[in-house]
Design an enzyme around this catalytic site. Structure first.
Site, PDB file in Angstrom:
ATOM      1  N   GLY A 115      20.126  19.219  14.876  1.00  9.60           N
ATOM      2  CA  GLY A 115      19.231  18.076  14.814  1.00  9.60           C
ATOM      3  C   GLY A 115      18.333  18.081  13.609  1.00  9.60           C
ATOM      4  O   GLY A 115      17.309  17.393  13.569  1.00  9.60           O
ATOM      5  N   GLU A 168      24.493  24.270  15.296  1.00  7.03           N
ATOM      6  CA  GLU A 168      25.576  23.286  15.323  1.00  7.03           C
ATOM      7  C   GLU A 168      25.221  22.051  14.489  1.00  7.03           C
ATOM      8  O   GLU A 168      25.096  20.949  15.006  1.00  7.03           O
ATOM      9  CB  GLU A 168      25.868  22.878  16.765  1.00  7.03           C
ATOM     10  CG  GLU A 168      26.297  24.049  17.641  1.00  7.03           C
ATOM     11  CD  GLU A 168      26.280  23.709  19.120  1.00  7.03           C
ATOM     12  OE1 GLU A 168      25.813  22.611  19.481  1.00  7.03           O
ATOM     13  OE2 GLU A 168      26.728  24.542  19.918  1.00  7.03           O
ATOM     14  N   PRO A 169      25.045  22.217  13.182  1.00  9.67           N
ATOM     15  CA  PRO A 169      24.670  21.074  12.344  1.00  9.67           C
ATOM     16  C   PRO A 169      25.835  20.133  12.088  1.00  9.67           C
ATOM     17  O   PRO A 169      26.968  20.563  11.858  1.00  9.67           O
ATOM     18  CB  PRO A 169      24.222  21.750  11.039  1.00  9.67           C
ATOM     19  CG  PRO A 169      25.059  22.993  10.982  1.00  9.67           C
ATOM     20  CD  PRO A 169      25.195  23.464  12.406  1.00  9.67           C
ATOM     21  N   GLY A 170      25.550  18.860  12.134  1.00  9.74           N
ATOM     22  CA  GLY A 170      26.536  17.849  11.752  1.00  9.74           C
ATOM     23  C   GLY A 170      25.965  17.018  10.625  1.00  9.74           C
ATOM     24  O   GLY A 170      26.351  17.126   9.467  1.00  9.74           O
ATOM     25  N   ARG A 186      25.710   2.053  12.558  1.00 11.59           N
ATOM     26  CA  ARG A 186      24.428   2.691  12.821  1.00 11.59           C
ATOM     27  C   ARG A 186      23.211   1.775  12.652  1.00 11.59           C
ATOM     28  O   ARG A 186      22.299   1.812  13.491  1.00 11.59           O
ATOM     29  CB  ARG A 186      24.267   3.949  11.956  1.00 11.59           C
ATOM     30  CG  ARG A 186      25.305   5.027  12.275  1.00 11.59           C
ATOM     31  CD  ARG A 186      25.134   6.276  11.422  1.00 11.59           C
ATOM     32  NE  ARG A 186      23.963   7.035  11.814  1.00 11.59           N
ATOM     33  CZ  ARG A 186      22.886   7.185  11.079  1.00 11.59           C
ATOM     34  NH1 ARG A 186      22.801   6.622   9.883  1.00 11.59           N
ATOM     35  NH2 ARG A 186      21.862   7.889  11.514  1.00 11.59           N
ATOM     36  N   TYR A 219      21.297   1.557  16.338  1.00 11.67           N
ATOM     37  CA  TYR A 219      19.990   2.147  16.639  1.00 11.67           C
ATOM     38  C   TYR A 219      19.040   2.121  15.452  1.00 11.67           C
ATOM     39  O   TYR A 219      18.163   2.967  15.307  1.00 11.67           O
ATOM     40  CB  TYR A 219      20.107   3.568  17.196  1.00 11.67           C
ATOM     41  CG  TYR A 219      21.106   4.493  16.558  1.00 11.67           C
ATOM     42  CD1 TYR A 219      20.913   4.999  15.280  1.00 11.67           C
ATOM     43  CD2 TYR A 219      22.246   4.885  17.257  1.00 11.67           C
ATOM     44  CE1 TYR A 219      21.814   5.878  14.718  1.00 11.67           C
ATOM     45  CE2 TYR A 219      23.161   5.768  16.706  1.00 11.67           C
ATOM     46  CZ  TYR A 219      22.938   6.262  15.431  1.00 11.67           C
ATOM     47  OH  TYR A 219      23.841   7.135  14.882  1.00 11.67           O
ATOM     48  N   CYS A 241      31.706 -11.655  13.215  1.00 10.94           N
ATOM     49  CA  CYS A 241      31.307 -12.957  13.731  1.00 10.94           C
ATOM     50  C   CYS A 241      30.251 -12.839  14.827  1.00 10.94           C
ATOM     51  O   CYS A 241      30.472 -13.216  15.978  1.00 10.94           O
ATOM     52  CB  CYS A 241      32.518 -13.718  14.238  1.00 10.94           C
ATOM     53  SG  CYS A 241      32.170 -15.457  14.531  1.00 10.94           S
ATOM     54  N   GLU A 242      29.132 -12.257  14.494  1.00 14.09           N
ATOM     55  CA  GLU A 242      27.902 -12.241  15.265  1.00 14.09           C
ATOM     56  C   GLU A 242      26.864 -11.566  14.375  1.00 14.09           C
ATOM     57  O   GLU A 242      27.181 -11.186  13.247  1.00 14.09           O
ATOM     58  CB  GLU A 242      28.050 -11.515  16.605  1.00 14.09           C
ATOM     59  CG  GLU A 242      28.572 -10.101  16.541  1.00 14.09           C
ATOM     60  CD  GLU A 242      28.888  -9.586  17.935  1.00 14.09           C
ATOM     61  OE1 GLU A 242      27.998  -8.950  18.514  1.00 14.09           O
ATOM     62  OE2 GLU A 242      30.015  -9.799  18.419  1.00 14.09           O
ATOM     63  N   TYR A 299      28.359  10.178  11.321  1.00 13.74           N
ATOM     64  CA  TYR A 299      28.390   9.142  12.355  1.00 13.74           C
ATOM     65  C   TYR A 299      28.608   7.750  11.776  1.00 13.74           C
ATOM     66  O   TYR A 299      28.053   6.766  12.264  1.00 13.74           O
ATOM     67  CB  TYR A 299      27.109   9.178  13.199  1.00 13.74           C
ATOM     68  CG  TYR A 299      26.840  10.541  13.762  1.00 13.74           C
ATOM     69  CD1 TYR A 299      27.563  11.012  14.852  1.00 13.74           C
ATOM     70  CD2 TYR A 299      25.906  11.388  13.175  1.00 13.74           C
ATOM     71  CE1 TYR A 299      27.355  12.289  15.347  1.00 13.74           C
ATOM     72  CE2 TYR A 299      25.686  12.666  13.666  1.00 13.74           C
ATOM     73  CZ  TYR A 299      26.414  13.104  14.759  1.00 13.74           C
ATOM     74  OH  TYR A 299      26.215  14.370  15.241  1.00 13.74           O
TER      75      TYR A 299
END
Length: 401
Positions: free
Chosen positions: A218, A259-261, A298, A302, A328-329, A356
């Site tokens: 994180g 556990e880094p992403g 993304r 969020y 189309c939105e 992500y």
């Protein structure tokens, strides 16, 4: 990466396009290992869900990384990339017992976050080493949409359920070899993270045959100029000191795992899109690109921010634009953003597009997904072909009506 290289790749491979800078991934990995260089046994397990391209996984394997996986398919990708089963940890949530048993049979480290599943697995496979995922009920992350350590989270076994957990372990005689926690993404306060670590240390004292403690990840990365980020060097100094003290008290040298992403791949990623239209309305100037939230969800999902540059006109006079997609939105990448003057045909570059981003892409509106390129040794290598319409219809079964 230099602008000229990105423009060259856009010309060679077309847009929209994902580009990953191998050198940046390597430097982030080195930065993290250097921060914890005084830990005798350190394990970095890359979080595959951030970016699962096999070529990227192979790059990380060359750096001696392990893998953090959340599905049997991610485990299979890791094996294809050349990882040994013992270098992979599997931390599912809400999956079937059959999937967990299938992964365990591969020799992969299992990490369980559910009392019911723990009891079932322990009763059937007491000799299989298992890690337990604890929920410390501590939020060290800044975005409530992606934090996982809070009390209402679906992840982990509550620290308050420790008596029940210990009864299960005692009754099944199962082998617990690791304790894990994950407080969520975008760690803003190192002291809060260290407080959560103390909860993990206390939980670990209940188990006598541990091999590792896994602190999740994180780590926050900067998304714009002067943005705050996790000070991994400070965290390294403070957590290393406390971890080494704990190992001495525990009576053996444990492995410290992360556990880094996002930390490893976010800043290495660039998303290139071509401007289809510039549209002036009564209140806004829209720059409409040849992509949408089907490729980069993304910002809409969020509210994440990606710095956007006009690499076709980097020194142009800045104007305010809303950058939007072709879905189309409502499909907005950025609102009222200062960007060098845009004309139709320009290439826009979205920063922090490594984590992500492609991994959450879809075929919404029946659009194809982009190609991916790895910039390695000053050369662009195609690591995923651009999808075609045939890819979209390949698995459909057309029946006679």
């Amino acid at each position: 990466m230099e602008t000229k290289n990105l423009l060259s790749l856009a010309t060679e491979f077309g847009c929209p396009l994902y580009v990953y800078d191998a050198e940046k991934i390597q430097s982030q990995y080195t930065r993290l290992t250097n921060a914890f260089s005084k830990v005798k046994s350190l394990r970095i397990n890359y979080a595959v869900k951030a970016l699962s391209n096999i070529s990227v996984l192979k790059l990380l394997r060359q750096m001696n990384s392990g893998l953090d996986t959340v599905s049997i398919q991610e485990v299979q990708l890791g094996l294809i990339a050349g990882f040994a089963p013992h270098d992979i940890i599997y931390t599912p949530n809400g999956v079937s017992m059959e999937e967990i048993e299938e992964v365990a049979a591969m020799g992969v480290q299992i990490n369980i976050d559910n009392l019911s599943i723990l009891e079932q697995f322990g009763a059937k496979h007491p000799d299989t080493p298992v890690c337990i995922r604890i929920n410390p009920h501590v939020m060290a992350g800044g975005n409530s949409n992606i934090s996982v350590g809070h009390i209402d989270s679906k992840f982990g076994i509550s620290i308050h359920q420790m008596p029940h957990l210990l009864r299960i372990v005692e009754n099944t005689k199962m082998h617990i070899n690791g304790i894990h926690m994950h407080t969520g993404s975008d760690i803003l306060d190192i002291e809060v993270f260290l407080y959560a670590a103390e909860i993990l240390f206390e939980a670990a004292t209940h188990f006598k045959e541990l091999e590792f403690l896994d602190f999740g990840s994180g780590f926050k990365v900067p998304y714009k100029k002067d943005d705050i980020e996790t000070d991994v060097e400070e965290l390294g100094k403070k957590l290393t000191r406390r971890f080494n003290e704990f190992c001495k008290k525990y009576g053996c040298e444990l492995t410290l795992a992360f556990e880094p992403g996002k930390f490893l791949v976010s800043e290495a990623g660039y998303f290139l899109a071509k401007v289809n239209v510039v549209k002036q309305t009564t209140s806004t100037v829209f720059a409409g690109v040849d992509s949408g939230f089907n490729h980069l969800i993304r910002p809409m999902l969020y509210g994440s921010q990606h710095h956007i540059e006009n690499i076709s006109n980097p020194k142009g006079k800045e104007r305010f634009y809303s950058v939007v997609g072709y879905i189309c939105e409502t499909d907005t990448f950025a609102s009222n953003r200062r960007i060098a003057e845009i004309t139709e045909g320009d290439i826009l570059c979205f920063r922090n597009a490594g984590a992500y981003c492609f991994s959450m892409a879809s075929n919404y509106n029946s659009r194809t997904r982009p190609a991916e390129v790895l910039w390695h040794n000053s050369k662009g290598h195609l690591i995923r072909q651009r999808e075609t319409f045939e890819d979209i219809v390949r698995n459909q079964v057309v029946i006679d009506l």
